[in-house]
Write a protein that holds these residues in place. Structure first.
Motif, PDB file in Angstrom:
ATOM      1  N   PRO A   1       0.816  -1.229   0.000  1.00 63.72           N
ATOM      2  CA  PRO A   1       0.000   0.000   0.000  1.00 63.72           C
ATOM      3  C   PRO A   1       0.846   1.273   0.000  1.00 63.72           C
ATOM      4  CG  PRO A   1      -0.737  -1.533   1.719  1.00 63.72           C
ATOM      5  CD  PRO A   1       0.512  -2.105   1.137  1.00 63.72           C
ATOM      6  N   ALA A   2       1.948   1.269   0.739  1.00 59.15           N
ATOM      7  CA  ALA A   2       2.807   2.465   0.800  1.00 59.15           C
ATOM      8  C   ALA A   2       3.406   2.756  -0.570  1.00 59.15           C
ATOM      9  CB  ALA A   2       3.913   2.260   1.835  1.00 59.15           C
ATOM     10  N   LYS A   3       3.804   1.707  -1.262  1.00 63.38           N
ATOM     11  CA  LYS A   3       4.396   1.875  -2.590  1.00 63.38           C
ATOM     12  C   LYS A   3       3.343   2.366  -3.583  1.00 63.38           C
ATOM     13  CE  LYS A   3       7.615   0.856  -5.866  1.00 63.38           C
ATOM     14  NZ  LYS A   3       9.000   1.294  -5.923  1.00 63.38           N
ATOM     15  N   GLU A   4       2.106   1.865  -3.435  1.00 62.04           N
ATOM     16  CA  GLU A   4       1.039   2.321  -4.336  1.00 62.04           C
ATOM     17  C   GLU A   4       0.707   3.787  -4.091  1.00 62.04           C
ATOM     18  OE1 GLU A   4      -0.897  -2.082  -4.941  1.00 62.04           O
ATOM     19  OE2 GLU A   4      -1.958  -0.642  -3.652  1.00 62.04           O
ATOM     20  N   ALA A   5       0.752   4.181  -2.806  1.00 70.21           N
ATOM     21  CA  ALA A   5       0.437   5.567  -2.467  1.00 70.21           C
ATOM     22  C   ALA A   5       1.561   6.510  -2.901  1.00 70.21           C
ATOM     23  CB  ALA A   5       0.196   5.696  -0.967  1.00 70.21           C
ATOM     24  N   ASN A   6       2.790   6.004  -2.882  1.00 70.97           N
ATOM     25  CA  ASN A   6       3.938   6.840  -3.228  1.00 70.97           C
ATOM     26  C   ASN A   6       4.884   6.078  -4.159  1.00 70.97           C
ATOM     27  OD1 ASN A   6       6.228   8.402  -3.371  1.00 70.97           O
ATOM     28  ND2 ASN A   6       6.849   8.059  -1.227  1.00 70.97           N
ATOM     29  N   PRO A   7       4.675   6.211  -5.472  1.00 73.07           N
ATOM     30  CA  PRO A   7       5.495   5.451  -6.418  1.00 73.07           C
ATOM     31  C   PRO A   7       6.983   5.814  -6.350  1.00 73.07           C
ATOM     32  CG  PRO A   7       3.587   6.466  -7.499  1.00 73.07           C
ATOM     33  CD  PRO A   7       3.656   7.051  -6.126  1.00 73.07           C
ATOM     34  N   ASN A   8       7.311   6.951  -5.719  1.00 75.97           N
ATOM     35  CA  ASN A   8       8.730   7.319  -5.582  1.00 75.97           C
ATOM     36  C   ASN A   8       9.430   6.558  -4.458  1.00 75.97           C
ATOM     37  OD1 ASN A   8       8.705   9.131  -7.665  1.00 75.97           O
ATOM     38  ND2 ASN A   8       7.972  10.807  -6.338  1.00 75.97           N
ATOM     39  N   LEU A   9       8.647   5.878  -3.633  1.00 80.16           N
ATOM     40  CA  LEU A   9       9.258   5.078  -2.561  1.00 80.16           C
ATOM     41  C   LEU A   9      10.079   3.957  -3.189  1.00 80.16           C
ATOM     42  CD1 LEU A   9       9.513   4.073   0.400  1.00 80.16           C
ATOM     43  CD2 LEU A   9       7.380   2.814   0.040  1.00 80.16           C
ATOM     44  N   LYS A  10      11.350   3.852  -2.787  1.00 82.30           N
ATOM     45  CA  LYS A  10      12.210   2.800  -3.319  1.00 82.30           C
ATOM     46  C   LYS A  10      12.279   1.645  -2.316  1.00 82.30           C
ATOM     47  CE  LYS A  10      13.149   5.249  -6.919  1.00 82.30           C
ATOM     48  NZ  LYS A  10      12.305   4.972  -8.083  1.00 82.30           N
ATOM     49  N   ILE A  11      12.202   0.429  -2.829  1.00 82.05           N
ATOM     50  CA  ILE A  11      12.252  -0.739  -1.944  1.00 82.05           C
ATOM     51  C   ILE A  11      13.463  -1.599  -2.318  1.00 82.05           C
ATOM     52  CG2 ILE A  11      11.035  -2.830  -1.210  1.00 82.05           C
ATOM     53  CD1 ILE A  11       8.458  -1.224  -1.428  1.00 82.05           C
TER      54      ILE A  11
ATOM     55  N   LYS B   1      20.783   4.200 -10.630  1.00 77.73           N
ATOM     56  CA  LYS B   1      20.027   3.478 -11.645  1.00 77.73           C
ATOM     57  C   LYS B   1      18.526   3.439 -11.299  1.00 77.73           C
ATOM     58  CE  LYS B   1      20.449  -0.927 -14.013  1.00 77.73           C
ATOM     59  NZ  LYS B   1      21.065  -2.243 -13.979  1.00 77.73           N
ATOM     60  N   ILE B   2      18.221   3.143 -10.043  1.00 76.85           N
ATOM     61  CA  ILE B   2      16.791   3.043  -9.708  1.00 76.85           C
ATOM     62  C   ILE B   2      16.126   4.424  -9.711  1.00 76.85           C
ATOM     63  CG2 ILE B   2      17.034   0.858  -8.462  1.00 76.85           C
ATOM     64  CD1 ILE B   2      16.644   2.310  -5.834  1.00 76.85           C
ATOM     65  N   GLN B   3      16.911   5.467  -9.477  1.00 79.96           N
ATOM     66  CA  GLN B   3      16.323   6.817  -9.565  1.00 79.96           C
ATOM     67  C   GLN B   3      15.869   7.117 -10.994  1.00 79.96           C
ATOM     68  OE1 GLN B   3      15.202   8.586  -7.296  1.00 79.96           O
ATOM     69  NE2 GLN B   3      16.243   7.717  -5.512  1.00 79.96           N
ATOM     70  N   LYS B   4      16.487   6.435 -11.961  1.00 85.57           N
ATOM     71  CA  LYS B   4      16.078   6.634 -13.362  1.00 85.57           C
ATOM     72  C   LYS B   4      14.898   5.737 -13.739  1.00 85.57           C
ATOM     73  CE  LYS B   4      20.612   6.608 -14.800  1.00 85.57           C
ATOM     74  NZ  LYS B   4      21.512   6.009 -15.726  1.00 85.57           N
ATOM     75  N   GLY B   5      14.380   5.043 -12.731  1.00 83.73           N
ATOM     76  CA  GLY B   5      13.202   4.208 -12.979  1.00 83.73           C
ATOM     77  C   GLY B   5      13.545   2.788 -13.393  1.00 83.73           C
ATOM     78  N   GLU B   6      14.846   2.444 -13.396  1.00 89.36           N
ATOM     79  CA  GLU B   6      15.217   1.061 -13.723  1.00 89.36           C
ATOM     80  C   GLU B   6      15.249   0.221 -12.449  1.00 89.36           C
ATOM     81  OE1 GLU B   6      18.867   0.993 -16.066  1.00 89.36           O
ATOM     82  OE2 GLU B   6      18.364   3.025 -16.718  1.00 89.36           O
ATOM     83  N   ARG B   7      15.433  -1.082 -12.616  1.00 84.71           N
ATOM     84  CA  ARG B   7      15.611  -1.944 -11.441  1.00 84.71           C
ATOM     85  C   ARG B   7      17.070  -2.402 -11.419  1.00 84.71           C
ATOM     86  NH1 ARG B   7      11.497  -6.616 -11.554  1.00 84.71           N
ATOM     87  NH2 ARG B   7      11.157  -6.352  -9.320  1.00 84.71           N
ATOM     88  N   ALA B   8      17.586  -2.699 -10.225  1.00 84.70           N
ATOM     89  CA  ALA B   8      19.008  -3.051 -10.114  1.00 84.70           C
ATOM     90  C   ALA B   8      19.184  -4.302  -9.269  1.00 84.70           C
ATOM     91  CB  ALA B   8      19.781  -1.887  -9.487  1.00 84.70           C
ATOM     92  N   ILE B   9      20.022  -5.221  -9.758  1.00 85.96           N
ATOM     93  CA  ILE B   9      20.315  -6.426  -8.977  1.00 85.96           C
ATOM     94  C   ILE B   9      21.803  -6.738  -9.056  1.00 85.96           C
ATOM     95  CG2 ILE B   9      19.500  -7.848 -10.944  1.00 85.96           C
ATOM     96  CD1 ILE B   9      18.839 -10.049  -8.826  1.00 85.96           C
ATOM     97  N   GLU B  10      22.414  -7.013  -7.892  1.00 87.37           N
ATOM     98  CA  GLU B  10      23.833  -7.420  -7.812  1.00 87.37           C
ATOM     99  C   GLU B  10      23.920  -8.547  -6.804  1.00 87.37           C
ATOM    100  OE1 GLU B  10      26.608  -6.368  -9.308  1.00 87.37           O
ATOM    101  OE2 GLU B  10      26.109  -4.380 -10.129  1.00 87.37           O
ATOM    102  N   THR B  11      24.177  -9.762  -7.291  1.00 82.21           N
ATOM    103  CA  THR B  11      24.355 -10.870  -6.345  1.00 82.21           C
ATOM    104  C   THR B  11      25.583 -11.699  -6.721  1.00 82.21           C
ATOM    105  OG1 THR B  11      22.788 -12.168  -7.635  1.00 82.21           O
ATOM    106  CG2 THR B  11      21.927 -11.102  -5.667  1.00 82.21           C
ATOM    107  N   GLU B  12      26.499 -11.061  -7.431  1.00 79.10           N
ATOM    108  CA  GLU B  12      27.752 -11.759  -7.748  1.00 79.10           C
ATOM    109  C   GLU B  12      28.641 -11.763  -6.510  1.00 79.10           C
ATOM    110  OE1 GLU B  12      28.404 -13.046 -10.944  1.00 79.10           O
ATOM    111  OE2 GLU B  12      26.257 -12.587 -10.978  1.00 79.10           O
ATOM    112  N   PHE B  13      29.700 -12.590  -6.545  1.00 75.14           N
ATOM    113  CA  PHE B  13      30.775 -12.445  -5.574  1.00 75.14           C
ATOM    114  C   PHE B  13      31.883 -11.714  -6.320  1.00 75.14           C
ATOM    115  CE2 PHE B  13      28.481 -16.099  -3.857  1.00 75.14           C
ATOM    116  CZ  PHE B  13      28.357 -15.728  -2.535  1.00 75.14           C
ATOM    117  N   PRO B  14      31.899 -10.372  -6.291  1.00 79.21           N
ATOM    118  CA  PRO B  14      32.811  -9.626  -7.170  1.00 79.21           C
ATOM    119  C   PRO B  14      34.267  -9.857  -6.800  1.00 79.21           C
ATOM    120  CG  PRO B  14      31.575  -8.128  -5.743  1.00 79.21           C
ATOM    121  CD  PRO B  14      31.170  -9.506  -5.363  1.00 79.21           C
TER     122      PRO B  14
END
Ligand code: SAH
Ligand code: SF4
Ligand code: F3S
Length: 435
Positions: free
Chosen positions: A69-79, A118-131
């Motif tokens: 609900p919080a995300k629906e009320a505020n689409p700028n909320l990042k999770i 990246k997410i501020q530009k509306g994209e999604r970001a994932i990093e789960t490598e062992f760099p």
């Protein structure tokens, strides 16, 4: 200047996650975030997750459901989802949970500022490598400290592969941080008022880097100005080397407290768990530690209902507990974890496992009670961590990590004070400073 963005972090799991949450908050500080303890009004909500038991993992999905609900009320909320569930199930989370903007594993969080951009530009970001690069080389220096007791991660990952455990998969193989970096971080923490350091690692006593083992690291940290107390967790019985045991006897800053998990008292079950030690091996290590430091308080973790555990095996666990006399211990019902060898085996009947857990917990609670009550009349050292709720009262921990409420109108946070214990309450001790 724009207003800082607010970051709310919820942390599950072990102390490594507590440490990581602090460092992630510092890392996002570079992207203009300040941490808040109010979820309402936050610009980013981060959940730092634990994968160790089924119940721990499930919390992520119920938390995410509640955020909808919080995300629906505020689409700028990042999770954002971080930690061990992110590592183990990152792609799955992204697929199942469109409200999640960012997924970051425990070894990749130095990349948070780029991911945030990246997410501020509306994209999604994932990093789960062992760099290949070391995250600690890319994180900002420690700044705000929350009190006189701090965690310091010195080693990460695990090569032990206990048959029930996900940690070797979520945290990767054992890596020790260079001693000079750790000494510098400890010095920095001390200059910011830290007096007690807990050296953290999934297998902290396997620490080995630059010619240092854990004992040498402890001895050198004990020499730093301001550092008055040191402890470490979590350890494996097979890595309790001679010099570490000796340090318990001859390094006064090393607190008389040792968390040494045994998991079971049955040799048959220990073998099935791939622990690579017997109950007797473990007891012999404890004897040596107690010889070095007779007043040491011992704690452990136990798993009941491991596949194949019989009543006789469980009795062996109870007998071991009676022999040792723990000051405190955690006990868990076995939880089958996907991808671990034990998950292939047939579970013990749930009702039987529940009954065993209750019986073990009752025994451990009575030992804990006895250890705490035995402190009455004794003199302990208390590190004041905050003012108490009552006027003229300070709250801190004794060298055995008992919480102590001290009547001390002149007390200051960060002081290490000799205290006579006058009373043992339900979850804490009470006392007065020695004249
Ligand atoms: N590195 C530490 C701690 C690992 S996790 C160690 O080696 O002891 C903390 C505790 O969680 C373990 O000691 C164990 O008692 C418990 N645990 C781990 N996996 C579990 C599982 N699959 N089911 C139930 N308890 C588990
Ligand atoms: Fe898990 Fe065993 Fe490693 Fe501890 S030693 S983290 S219980 S695999
Ligand atoms: Fe949990 Fe990961 Fe710690 S699985 S116990 S948060 S190492």
């Amino acid at each position: 200047m724009t207003d800082p963005k607010k970051l709310f972090i919820k942390t599950y799991g072990c102390q490594m996650n507590v440490y990581d949450s602090e460092r992630m908050a510092e890392s996002l500080g570079a992207s203009g975030y300040v941490q808040t303890d109010q979820i309402d009004g936050a610009d980013m909500v981060m959940i730092n997750t634990c994968h160790i038991r089924e119940k721990a993992s499930e919390k992520l999905f119920s938390d995410l459901g509640r955020l909808r609900p919080a995300k629906e009320a505020n689409p700028n909320l990042k999770i954002a989802v971080a930690g061990c569930v992110a590592q183990a199930e990152g792609a799955e989370i992204m697929r199942r949970m469109p409200l999640v903007d960012l997924v970051v594993g425990p070894q990749s969080y130095h990349r948070l500022p780029e991911m945030e951009a990246k997410i501020q530009k509306g994209e999604r970001a994932i990093e789960t490598e062992f760099p290949v690069e070391d995250k600690f080389d890319h994180l900002p220096e420690r700044k705000a400290m929350r009190g006189p007791a701090a965690f310091l991660t010195v080693q990460e990952g695990c090569d032990k592969f206990c048959a029930f455990c996900v940690v070797p998969y979520t945290r990767g193989s054992e890596v020790s941080r260079p001693p000079e970096r750790l000494l510098a971080e400890a010095r920095n923490l001390a200059s910011r008022g830290v007096r007690e350091l807990t050296l953290l690692g999934q297998n902290v006593n396997a620490y080995s880097a630059g010619g240092y083992g854990l004992a040498r690291l402890i001895r050198e940290m004990a020499q730093l100005d301001g550092i008055q107390r040191l402890r470490y967790m979590t350890s494996h019985p097979n890595d309790m080397e001679d010099d570490l045991i000796a340090a318990h006897g001859d390094c006064p800053a090393l607190m008389p407290y040792l968390h040494l998990p045994v998991q079971s008292g049955s040799d048959r079950i220990l073998k099935a768990m791939n622990r690579k030690h017997t109950a007797d091996d473990y007891l012999r290590v404890l004897d040596r530690v107690r010889n070095a430091r007779p007043d040491i308080l011992l704690t452990s973790d136990f798993i009941v209902g491991f596949p194949g555990e019989t009543d006789a095996d469980f009795q062996d666990t109870l007998n071991l507990v009676r022999k040792v006399g723990y000051g405190m211990a955690y006990s868990f019902k076995y939880s089958a974890r996907p991808g671990t060898p034990a998950a292939e085996k047939l579970d013990v009947d749930t009702a039987v496992a529940d009954a065993r857990l209750q019986e073990l917990q009752a025994l451990l609670t009575s030992q804990q009670r006895a250890a705490q009550d035995a402190m009455v009349g004794q003199v302990v050292d208390v590190l004041y961590e905050k003012a108490g709720r009552l006027d003229g009262q300070m709250v801190g921990k004794s060298q055995h990590l008992h919480a102590v409420h001290v009547t001390d109108a002149a007390g200051q946070v960060g002081q290490l004070v000799r205290v006579r214990i006058t009373e043992s309450k339900s979850n804490s001790l009470a006392g007065v400073p020695l004249g």
